[in-house]
Enzyme design. Structure first.
Site, PDB file in Angstrom:
ATOM      1  N   ILE A 167      -9.987  -9.581   2.786  1.00 28.11           N
ATOM      2  CA  ILE A 167     -10.249  -8.150   1.878  1.00 28.11           C
ATOM      3  C   ILE A 167     -11.040  -7.162   2.714  1.00 28.11           C
ATOM      4  O   ILE A 167     -12.193  -7.551   3.100  1.00 28.11           O
ATOM      5  CB  ILE A 167     -11.010  -8.220   0.668  1.00 28.11           C
ATOM      6  CG1 ILE A 167     -10.163  -9.317  -0.210  1.00 28.11           C
ATOM      7  CG2 ILE A 167     -11.316  -7.174  -0.068  1.00 28.11           C
ATOM      8  CD1 ILE A 167     -10.714  -9.907  -1.499  1.00 28.11           C
ATOM      9  N   CYS A 223       7.917  -2.286   7.145  1.00 24.70           N
ATOM     10  CA  CYS A 223       9.084  -3.379   6.838  1.00 24.70           C
ATOM     11  C   CYS A 223       8.745  -4.588   7.889  1.00 24.70           C
ATOM     12  O   CYS A 223       7.988  -4.468   8.576  1.00 24.70           O
ATOM     13  CB  CYS A 223      10.484  -2.875   7.242  1.00 24.70           C
ATOM     14  SG  CYS A 223      10.871  -2.594   8.965  1.00 24.70           S
ATOM     15  N   ASP A 254      -5.553  -2.426 -12.726  1.00 27.51           N
ATOM     16  CA  ASP A 254      -5.270  -1.834 -11.212  1.00 27.51           C
ATOM     17  C   ASP A 254      -5.856  -2.778 -10.341  1.00 27.51           C
ATOM     18  O   ASP A 254      -6.779  -3.528 -10.546  1.00 27.51           O
ATOM     19  CB  ASP A 254      -5.956  -0.411 -11.374  1.00 27.51           C
ATOM     20  CG  ASP A 254      -5.294   0.341 -10.034  1.00 27.51           C
ATOM     21  OD1 ASP A 254      -4.289  -0.002  -9.706  1.00 27.51           O
ATOM     22  OD2 ASP A 254      -6.066   0.939  -9.352  1.00 27.51           O
ATOM     23  N   GLU A 255      -5.238  -2.941  -9.368  1.00 25.22           N
ATOM     24  CA  GLU A 255      -5.747  -3.947  -8.009  1.00 25.22           C
ATOM     25  C   GLU A 255      -5.867  -5.004  -8.569  1.00 25.22           C
ATOM     26  O   GLU A 255      -6.774  -5.776  -8.431  1.00 25.22           O
ATOM     27  CB  GLU A 255      -6.943  -3.156  -7.717  1.00 25.22           C
ATOM     28  CG  GLU A 255      -6.936  -1.746  -7.022  1.00 25.22           C
ATOM     29  CD  GLU A 255      -6.071  -1.609  -5.827  1.00 25.22           C
ATOM     30  OE1 GLU A 255      -5.407  -2.643  -5.271  1.00 25.22           O
ATOM     31  OE2 GLU A 255      -5.801  -0.499  -5.315  1.00 25.22           O
ATOM     32  N   ALA A 256      -4.867  -5.770  -9.453  1.00 29.47           N
ATOM     33  CA  ALA A 256      -4.932  -6.949  -9.722  1.00 29.47           C
ATOM     34  C   ALA A 256      -4.944  -8.117  -8.889  1.00 29.47           C
ATOM     35  O   ALA A 256      -5.318  -9.258  -9.318  1.00 29.47           O
ATOM     36  CB  ALA A 256      -3.830  -7.014 -10.725  1.00 29.47           C
ATOM     37  N   MET A 267       0.965  -1.229   0.018  1.00 31.68           N
ATOM     38  CA  MET A 267      -0.055  -0.033  -0.052  1.00 31.68           C
ATOM     39  C   MET A 267       0.958   1.146  -0.013  1.00 31.68           C
ATOM     40  O   MET A 267       1.900   1.370   0.502  1.00 31.68           O
ATOM     41  CB  MET A 267      -0.878   0.005   1.243  1.00 31.68           C
ATOM     42  CG  MET A 267      -1.861  -1.030   1.379  1.00 31.68           C
ATOM     43  SD  MET A 267      -3.202  -1.045   0.400  1.00 31.68           S
ATOM     44  CE  MET A 267      -4.217   0.415   1.009  1.00 31.68           C
TER      45      MET A 267
END
Length: 197
Positions: free
Chosen positions: A166, A178, A83-85, A11
């Protein structure tokens, strides 16, 4: 030669701005682009790709029964961009391979690698298996200067490590972190409370 690309990142790594930049570059040269976005992504409205810096572009919505090959055959664009695959199914990723192999049109997919628990999405799993080229879009951890690898989910400002895979959201719900900062937060907020991870 047409190829299937998967460009992934956490993100806030600039994936959507990259989608819009690539589409603009094609269109500025007088070439056509067919832009797809999954119906599940409704952060900024359905059927629109929007970057956090405010740029946006309308896109064709991909639902469970969308035939992306047929739509591409109708439009015959110079390039297909998704997009957003990560929200695609394996069957939909296989449709993208048909666009590349049969129609000889390049397909560029952008999405997340993994969810907030570190688990691959169905779409990213399929793209890692079927893509010709895999490229990482990098950004830095929200809390330190290391490369972000994880998407940390938050609820009311507190990191969470369980729930539905989701949940659509932006900076109010997810931050790029990280691995070390992710593990430290998990230890502080989950293992300290005796919850299962």
């Amino acid at each position: 030669m047409a190829q299937l690309y998967y460009r992934y990142g956490t993100m806030n790594s600039g994936k959507s701005i990259e989608v819009l930049r690539v589409a603009h570059n094609y269109e500025e040269q007088g070439k056509s682009v067919l832009l797809f976005t999954p119906s599940i992504d409704s952060r900024y409205g359905t059927g629109v790709v929007t970057s956090r810096i405010g740029l946006h572009k309308e896109a064709t919505i991909v639902g469970d029964d969308t035939d992306m090959v047929a739509l591409t055959c109708e439009a015959m664009p110079d390039c297909v961009i998704v997009d957003e695959a990560q929200f695609l199914s394996e069957a939909q990723v296989l449709q993208l391979t048909e666009i590349v192999d049969r129609l000889k049109i390049p397909v560029l997919c952008y999405g997340l690698r993994a969810d907030f628990m570190g688990r691959l999405f169905p779409g990213s799993t399929a793209l890692f298996s079927w893509a010709d080229k895999i490229e990482e879009i990098k950004t830095i951890c929200w809390y330190c200067n290391r490369k972000a690898l994880m998407n940390m989910r938050y609820k009311d400002g507190i990191p969470v490590f369980h729930g539905e895979q989701i949940q659509i959201g932006g900076n109010e719900s997810y931050l790029p972190v990280c691995r070390r900062c992710y593990k430290e937060a998990r230890t502080r907020f989950v293992e300290a409370a005796g919850a299962n991870v």
